[in-house]
Design a protein around this motif. Sequence first.
Motif, PDB file in Angstrom:
ATOM      1  N   CYS A  63      18.493   6.748  -9.849  1.00  0.00           N
ATOM      2  CA  CYS A  63      19.532   5.768  -9.503  1.00  0.00           C
ATOM      3  C   CYS A  63      20.898   6.110 -10.084  1.00  0.00           C
ATOM      4  O   CYS A  63      21.864   5.394  -9.827  1.00  0.00           O
ATOM      5  CB  CYS A  63      19.116   4.363  -9.923  1.00  0.00           C
ATOM      6  N   ALA A  64      21.001   7.183 -10.869  1.00  0.00           N
ATOM      7  CA  ALA A  64      22.257   7.676 -11.439  1.00  0.00           C
ATOM      8  C   ALA A  64      22.871   6.747 -12.471  1.00  0.00           C
ATOM      9  O   ALA A  64      24.047   6.883 -12.819  1.00  0.00           O
ATOM     10  CB  ALA A  64      23.275   7.979 -10.338  1.00  0.00           C
ATOM     11  N   ALA A  65      22.107   5.792 -12.989  1.00  0.00           N
ATOM     12  CA  ALA A  65      22.621   4.946 -14.071  1.00  0.00           C
ATOM     13  C   ALA A  65      22.770   5.769 -15.340  1.00  0.00           C
ATOM     14  O   ALA A  65      22.014   6.718 -15.571  1.00  0.00           O
ATOM     15  CB  ALA A  65      21.670   3.774 -14.308  1.00  0.00           C
ATOM     16  N   ASN A 244      18.779   9.254   0.875  1.00  0.00           N
ATOM     17  CA  ASN A 244      19.517   9.460  -0.356  1.00  0.00           C
ATOM     18  C   ASN A 244      20.869   8.782  -0.246  1.00  0.00           C
ATOM     19  O   ASN A 244      21.351   8.499   0.847  1.00  0.00           O
ATOM     20  CB  ASN A 244      19.673  10.953  -0.632  1.00  0.00           C
ATOM     21  N   VAL A 245      21.480   8.515  -1.394  1.00  0.00           N
ATOM     22  CA  VAL A 245      22.716   7.741  -1.450  1.00  0.00           C
ATOM     23  C   VAL A 245      23.809   8.562  -2.122  1.00  0.00           C
ATOM     24  O   VAL A 245      23.577   9.200  -3.153  1.00  0.00           O
ATOM     25  CB  VAL A 245      22.494   6.419  -2.233  1.00  0.00           C
ATOM     26  N   LEU A 246      25.008   8.512  -1.536  1.00  0.00           N
ATOM     27  CA  LEU A 246      26.177   9.174  -2.099  1.00  0.00           C
ATOM     28  C   LEU A 246      27.256   8.123  -2.312  1.00  0.00           C
ATOM     29  O   LEU A 246      27.644   7.445  -1.360  1.00  0.00           O
ATOM     30  CB  LEU A 246      26.678  10.273  -1.172  1.00  0.00           C
ATOM     31  N   VAL A 247      27.730   7.985  -3.545  1.00  0.00           N
ATOM     32  CA  VAL A 247      28.791   7.022  -3.845  1.00  0.00           C
ATOM     33  C   VAL A 247      29.845   7.681  -4.733  1.00  0.00           C
ATOM     34  O   VAL A 247      29.548   8.625  -5.481  1.00  0.00           O
ATOM     35  CB  VAL A 247      28.256   5.761  -4.555  1.00  0.00           C
ATOM     36  N   VAL A 248      31.054   7.162  -4.655  1.00  0.00           N
ATOM     37  CA  VAL A 248      32.121   7.662  -5.522  1.00  0.00           C
ATOM     38  C   VAL A 248      31.817   7.306  -6.973  1.00  0.00           C
ATOM     39  O   VAL A 248      31.940   8.143  -7.866  1.00  0.00           O
ATOM     40  CB  VAL A 248      33.483   7.077  -5.098  1.00  0.00           C
ATOM     41  N   ALA A 249      31.400   6.052  -7.220  1.00  0.00           N
ATOM     42  CA  ALA A 249      31.190   5.602  -8.589  1.00  0.00           C
ATOM     43  C   ALA A 249      29.908   4.793  -8.707  1.00  0.00           C
ATOM     44  O   ALA A 249      29.491   4.102  -7.778  1.00  0.00           O
ATOM     45  CB  ALA A 249      32.376   4.754  -9.050  1.00  0.00           C
ATOM     46  N   ARG A 250      29.293   4.871  -9.879  1.00  0.00           N
ATOM     47  CA  ARG A 250      28.070   4.113 -10.184  1.00  0.00           C
ATOM     48  C   ARG A 250      28.397   3.078 -11.253  1.00  0.00           C
ATOM     49  O   ARG A 250      28.738   3.419 -12.380  1.00  0.00           O
ATOM     50  CB  ARG A 250      26.987   5.074 -10.675  1.00  0.00           C
ATOM     51  N   ALA A 251      28.349   1.797 -10.875  1.00  0.00           N
ATOM     52  CA  ALA A 251      28.531   0.727 -11.844  1.00  0.00           C
ATOM     53  C   ALA A 251      27.203   0.462 -12.542  1.00  0.00           C
ATOM     54  O   ALA A 251      26.139   0.649 -11.969  1.00  0.00           O
ATOM     55  CB  ALA A 251      29.037  -0.538 -11.156  1.00  0.00           C
ATOM     56  N   GLN A 252      27.265   0.028 -13.784  1.00  0.00           N
ATOM     57  CA  GLN A 252      26.049  -0.162 -14.552  1.00  0.00           C
ATOM     58  C   GLN A 252      25.550  -1.587 -14.386  1.00  0.00           C
ATOM     59  O   GLN A 252      25.639  -2.406 -15.283  1.00  0.00           O
ATOM     60  CB  GLN A 252      26.309   0.150 -16.032  1.00  0.00           C
ATOM     61  N   GLY A 253      25.024  -1.909 -13.210  1.00  0.00           N
ATOM     62  CA  GLY A 253      24.523  -3.248 -12.952  1.00  0.00           C
ATOM     63  C   GLY A 253      23.059  -3.384 -13.325  1.00  0.00           C
ATOM     64  O   GLY A 253      22.276  -2.452 -13.186  1.00  0.00           O
ATOM     65  N   GLU A 254      22.693  -4.551 -13.831  1.00  0.00           N
ATOM     66  CA  GLU A 254      21.302  -4.804 -14.136  1.00  0.00           C
ATOM     67  C   GLU A 254      20.571  -5.202 -12.873  1.00  0.00           C
ATOM     68  O   GLU A 254      21.096  -5.886 -12.024  1.00  0.00           O
ATOM     69  CB  GLU A 254      21.189  -5.923 -15.190  1.00  0.00           C
ATOM     70  N   LEU A 255      19.297  -4.796 -12.772  1.00  0.00           N
ATOM     71  CA  LEU A 255      18.505  -5.083 -11.578  1.00  0.00           C
ATOM     72  C   LEU A 255      17.720  -6.372 -11.738  1.00  0.00           C
ATOM     73  O   LEU A 255      17.494  -6.825 -12.824  1.00  0.00           O
ATOM     74  CB  LEU A 255      17.565  -3.920 -11.296  1.00  0.00           C
TER      75      LEU A 255
END
Length: 255
Positions: A63-65, A244-255
């Motif tokens: 998940c890239a966290a 698969n997922v490509l994003v500019v930025a990964r926010a650190q959200g809790e699931l």
Amino acid sequence: MSWPYRRGSTWLRPAVGALSDLFFPPACARCGTALLAPVRRPLLCHECRRELVPPAVARCGRCAARTGLPTSREVGCPLCTAYPLRFDRVLTIGSYDAALREAVLRMKHWRGESLTIAMAELLVECLETELRALAIDVVVPVPMHWWRRLRRTTNSADLLAEVVARHLGKPWHPRLVTRRRSTEPQHLLSPGQRRRNVRGAFRTSPRLNWRGASALLVDDILTTGSTCSEIARLLKHSGAAEVNVLVVARAQGEL
């Protein structure tokens, strides 16, 4: 398997860009600093490029966290194993803070479209090896409801996906997946509410055969992953083998 390309004015852009460069010398898409010849893409000055590509940190392989220690794609991390995410992997430049946060927020408005193009090109530049290793069949932008698109006059996910697909030589179309109903803005909701908010909010074109396809889902930011997970669930239900997922930025959200 045959995938439709979006029909539009994309083929005109190189010619328009050449004429534009002749009369308006290229400038950094983020800060406006004039770029000296020879100009190469993405149109970002050295300082902005340095700020937008942060140093590598330990991230979850799925998940890239940000994590204390890197974790594998198969094992995941506490953030993505607490809830069964349906996508296979997330690729990103970095975390949703500092310069990347500023860039993502600017990309959500029509005045930021040149920056969106530059960020898409930066994504490919930084992650090309990983992207090509995915053996992608089709690039899919996270869809925006038509009413929100009308109000914003732009959709950064569409533009990011178009530019990424063109660089990778892959088909794309913004209508492969559509948003069937308007949803509450995700940033206003708790993690549980986010998952319920997007449940059943999307649909795929019934005329397309997704069986065995490898799809790349593109958006500007991923927080809890609820939206991308719901779309991945839908695509896999339609027959996709991998999403698969490509994003500019990964926010650190809790699931």
